[in-house]
Design a protein around this motif. Structure first.
Motif, PDB file in Angstrom:
ATOM      1  N   GLN A 166       0.801  -1.300   0.520  1.00 32.43           N
ATOM      2  CA  GLN A 166      -0.312   0.546   0.029  1.00 32.43           C
ATOM      3  C   GLN A 166       1.040   1.214   0.110  1.00 32.43           C
ATOM      4  N   SER A 167       2.187   1.010   0.923  1.00 33.43           N
ATOM      5  CA  SER A 167       2.947   2.518   0.731  1.00 33.43           C
ATOM      6  C   SER A 167       3.241   2.489  -0.493  1.00 33.43           C
ATOM      7  N   LEU A 168       3.667   1.765  -0.981  1.00 34.79           N
ATOM      8  CA  LEU A 168       5.250   1.225  -2.067  1.00 34.79           C
ATOM      9  C   LEU A 168       4.163   1.587  -3.874  1.00 34.79           C
ATOM     10  N   ASP A 169       2.679   0.815  -3.835  1.00 33.20           N
ATOM     11  CA  ASP A 169       1.709   0.865  -4.619  1.00 33.20           C
ATOM     12  C   ASP A 169       0.218   1.097  -4.846  1.00 33.20           C
ATOM     13  N   GLY A 170      -0.199   1.447  -3.435  1.00 32.70           N
ATOM     14  CA  GLY A 170      -1.156   1.742  -3.039  1.00 32.70           C
ATOM     15  C   GLY A 170      -2.577   2.985  -4.371  1.00 32.70           C
ATOM     16  N   ILE A 171      -3.628   3.017  -3.825  1.00 33.25           N
ATOM     17  CA  ILE A 171      -4.286   3.688  -5.003  1.00 33.25           C
ATOM     18  C   ILE A 171      -3.939   5.171  -4.285  1.00 33.25           C
ATOM     19  N   PRO A 172      -3.506   6.052  -5.482  1.00 35.00           N
ATOM     20  CA  PRO A 172      -3.336   7.571  -5.037  1.00 35.00           C
ATOM     21  C   PRO A 172      -4.506   7.797  -4.544  1.00 35.00           C
ATOM     22  N   ASP A 173      -3.777   8.878  -3.491  1.00 37.33           N
ATOM     23  CA  ASP A 173      -4.675  10.572  -3.293  1.00 37.33           C
ATOM     24  C   ASP A 173      -4.669  11.287  -4.154  1.00 37.33           C
ATOM     25  N   CYS A 174      -6.139  11.752  -4.103  1.00 38.57           N
ATOM     26  CA  CYS A 174      -6.722  12.830  -5.134  1.00 38.57           C
ATOM     27  C   CYS A 174      -5.860  14.461  -4.484  1.00 38.57           C
ATOM     28  N   GLU A 175      -4.709  15.324  -5.304  1.00 39.61           N
ATOM     29  CA  GLU A 175      -4.665  16.006  -4.791  1.00 39.61           C
ATOM     30  C   GLU A 175      -5.203  17.582  -5.666  1.00 39.61           C
ATOM     31  N   CYS A 176      -6.517  17.130  -6.296  1.00 37.38           N
ATOM     32  CA  CYS A 176      -6.964  18.671  -6.642  1.00 37.38           C
ATOM     33  C   CYS A 176      -8.250  18.601  -6.265  1.00 37.38           C
ATOM     34  N   GLY A 177      -9.088  17.461  -5.474  1.00 39.28           N
ATOM     35  CA  GLY A 177      -9.981  17.857  -4.927  1.00 39.28           C
ATOM     36  C   GLY A 177     -10.911  17.288  -6.078  1.00 39.28           C
ATOM     37  N   ALA A 178     -10.701  16.608  -6.926  1.00 38.47           N
ATOM     38  CA  ALA A 178     -11.784  16.385  -7.880  1.00 38.47           C
ATOM     39  C   ALA A 178     -12.427  15.185  -7.499  1.00 38.47           C
ATOM     40  N   MET A 179     -11.500  14.443  -6.849  1.00 36.52           N
ATOM     41  CA  MET A 179     -12.625  13.270  -6.371  1.00 36.52           C
ATOM     42  C   MET A 179     -13.429  13.072  -5.125  1.00 36.52           C
ATOM     43  N   SER A 180     -13.770  14.808  -4.589  1.00 33.47           N
ATOM     44  CA  SER A 180     -14.460  14.630  -3.342  1.00 33.47           C
ATOM     45  C   SER A 180     -15.786  15.017  -4.391  1.00 33.47           C
ATOM     46  N   LYS A 181     -15.459  15.009  -5.306  1.00 40.88           N
ATOM     47  CA  LYS A 181     -16.708  15.670  -5.979  1.00 40.88           C
ATOM     48  C   LYS A 181     -17.254  14.421  -6.984  1.00 40.88           C
ATOM     49  N   CYS A 182     -16.779  12.622  -6.834  1.00 40.81           N
ATOM     50  CA  CYS A 182     -17.421  13.093  -8.129  1.00 40.81           C
ATOM     51  C   CYS A 182     -18.639  11.742  -8.027  1.00 40.81           C
ATOM     52  N   SER A 183     -18.988  11.384  -8.331  1.00 36.41           N
ATOM     53  CA  SER A 183     -20.833  11.468  -8.388  1.00 36.41           C
ATOM     54  C   SER A 183     -20.386   9.678  -8.396  1.00 36.41           C
ATOM     55  N   CYS A 184     -19.655   9.469  -9.553  1.00 36.15           N
ATOM     56  CA  CYS A 184     -20.399   7.788  -9.926  1.00 36.15           C
ATOM     57  C   CYS A 184     -18.971   6.481  -8.678  1.00 36.15           C
ATOM     58  N   THR A 185     -19.003   7.195  -7.631  1.00 36.84           N
ATOM     59  CA  THR A 185     -17.817   6.262  -6.427  1.00 36.84           C
ATOM     60  C   THR A 185     -17.240   5.585  -7.160  1.00 36.84           C
ATOM     61  N   LEU A 186     -16.598   6.208  -7.735  1.00 40.11           N
ATOM     62  CA  LEU A 186     -15.211   5.753  -8.121  1.00 40.11           C
ATOM     63  C   LEU A 186     -14.059   5.600  -6.930  1.00 40.11           C
ATOM     64  N   LEU A 187     -14.142   6.160  -6.172  1.00 39.31           N
ATOM     65  CA  LEU A 187     -12.940   5.642  -5.265  1.00 39.31           C
ATOM     66  C   LEU A 187     -13.773   4.311  -4.235  1.00 39.31           C
ATOM     67  N   LYS A 188     -15.088   4.213  -3.902  1.00 40.94           N
ATOM     68  CA  LYS A 188     -15.500   3.152  -3.653  1.00 40.94           C
ATOM     69  C   LYS A 188     -14.881   2.134  -4.105  1.00 40.94           C
ATOM     70  N   LYS A 189     -15.449   1.740  -5.242  1.00 39.79           N
ATOM     71  CA  LYS A 189     -15.159   0.722  -6.306  1.00 39.79           C
ATOM     72  C   LYS A 189     -13.684   0.493  -5.970  1.00 39.79           C
ATOM     73  N   MET A 190     -13.064   1.186  -5.776  1.00 42.72           N
ATOM     74  CA  MET A 190     -11.259   1.199  -6.071  1.00 42.72           C
ATOM     75  C   MET A 190     -11.045  -0.020  -4.839  1.00 42.72           C
ATOM     76  N   LEU A 191     -11.352   0.982  -3.678  1.00 42.44           N
ATOM     77  CA  LEU A 191     -11.283   0.135  -2.993  1.00 42.44           C
ATOM     78  C   LEU A 191     -12.067  -0.985  -2.523  1.00 42.44           C
ATOM     79  N   GLU A 192     -13.397  -1.502  -3.260  1.00 43.28           N
ATOM     80  CA  GLU A 192     -14.137  -3.003  -2.852  1.00 43.28           C
ATOM     81  C   GLU A 192     -13.030  -3.524  -3.746  1.00 43.28           C
ATOM     82  N   ARG A 193     -12.137  -3.364  -4.966  1.00 47.31           N
ATOM     83  CA  ARG A 193     -11.358  -4.246  -5.637  1.00 47.31           C
ATOM     84  C   ARG A 193     -10.442  -4.291  -5.031  1.00 47.31           C
ATOM     85  N   ASP A 194      -9.555  -3.382  -4.147  1.00 46.19           N
ATOM     86  CA  ASP A 194      -8.909  -4.137  -2.891  1.00 46.19           C
ATOM     87  C   ASP A 194      -8.894  -5.355  -2.252  1.00 46.19           C
TER      88      ASP A 194
END
Length: 235
Positions: A166-194
């Motif tokens: 996770q530290s080396l090759d985990g899900i990258p952090d969103c630094e622009c703030g766009a992820m907080s406005k995402c309406s397709c639950t992309l982050l949730k899907k990525m975490l579920e896949r992980d």
């Protein structure tokens, strides 16, 4: 006027820019001296991932992580917080330097901000990611529960490798703030896949005597979390 030597939250110039709350990244606690060591063992050029994770955890506890990630950038020179920011950033820079062995810190003495220092260290010592990543992936595949090993011990060993990954090759952090406005639950899907990947890793390494439990877990829809699977395996 408050003397800066007496008040750690006054500006470098010695002129206070106002009261700084404890939740403000510009706040420095009485023990936040420039000679503070963030980690118990200074970085010697090896195991960068673990060292960087320990430093980040220490900075998070002090509400200072934003200085090295760029989330709390330097204000304009005309800003009221400019001198305070410079003072705190230099403190963070000194903390990181004190978390390096002298041979490394001496070569970085002329870096001017903590973010530049952090990026310089990463560029120097995170180059060997591919071999380390290969070894970690291999470790996951080869981590299995031995005959006399408890599920808890096996799970703990596997979890340690996952954390390094996770530290080396985990899900990258969103630094622009766009992820907080995402309406397709992309982050949730990525975490579920992980979670699914970790669940399969865990089940593959379980001893064959847990075959019934393994089959029951795989038959679930939706699949349980890795922690739920671990709990069911220890019943």
């Amino acid at each position: 006027m408050v003397n800066s030597e007496e008040n750690p939250n006054s500006a470098v110039s010695g002129i206070s820019t106002g009261v700084i709350g404890m939740q403000d990244p510009l706040y420095l606690a009485p023990g936040d001296i420039s000679g503070l060591h963030l980690v118990s063992a200074p970085f010697n050029g090896k195991h960068y991932v673990k060292w960087s994770r320990a430093v980040k955890m220490a900075l998070i506890s002090k509400n200072k992580l934003g200085f090295i990630t760029g989330c709390y950038p330097k204000p304009e020179e005309t800003a009221a917080t400019y001198q305070d920011w410079i003072r705190v950033d230099y403190n963070v820079l000194c903390w990181i330097l004190h978390s390096l062995i002298p041979e490394i810190s001496e070569s970085l003495m002329y870096v001017t901000t903590s973010k530049q220092l952090w990026e310089e260290i990463k560029e120097r010592y995170c180059q060997a990611n591919a071999p380390f990543l290969y070894q970690l992936r291999k470790d996951v595949m080869q981590t299995i529960q031995s005959d006399n090993q408890s599920v808890a011990d096996y799970f703990g060993k596997l979890k340690s490798v996952w954390e390094d990954l996770q530290s080396l090759d985990g899900i990258p952090d969103c630094e622009c703030g766009a992820m907080s406005k995402c309406s397709c639950t992309l982050l949730k899907k990525m975490l579920e896949r992980d979670n699914r990947h970790k669940l399969i890793d865990f089940l593959m390494g379980l001893d064959n005597k847990y075959e019934t439990v393994r089959s029951q877990i795989l038959a679930c829809d939706p699949l349980p979390t890795i922690n739920q699977a671990f709990f069911r395996s220890t019943d």
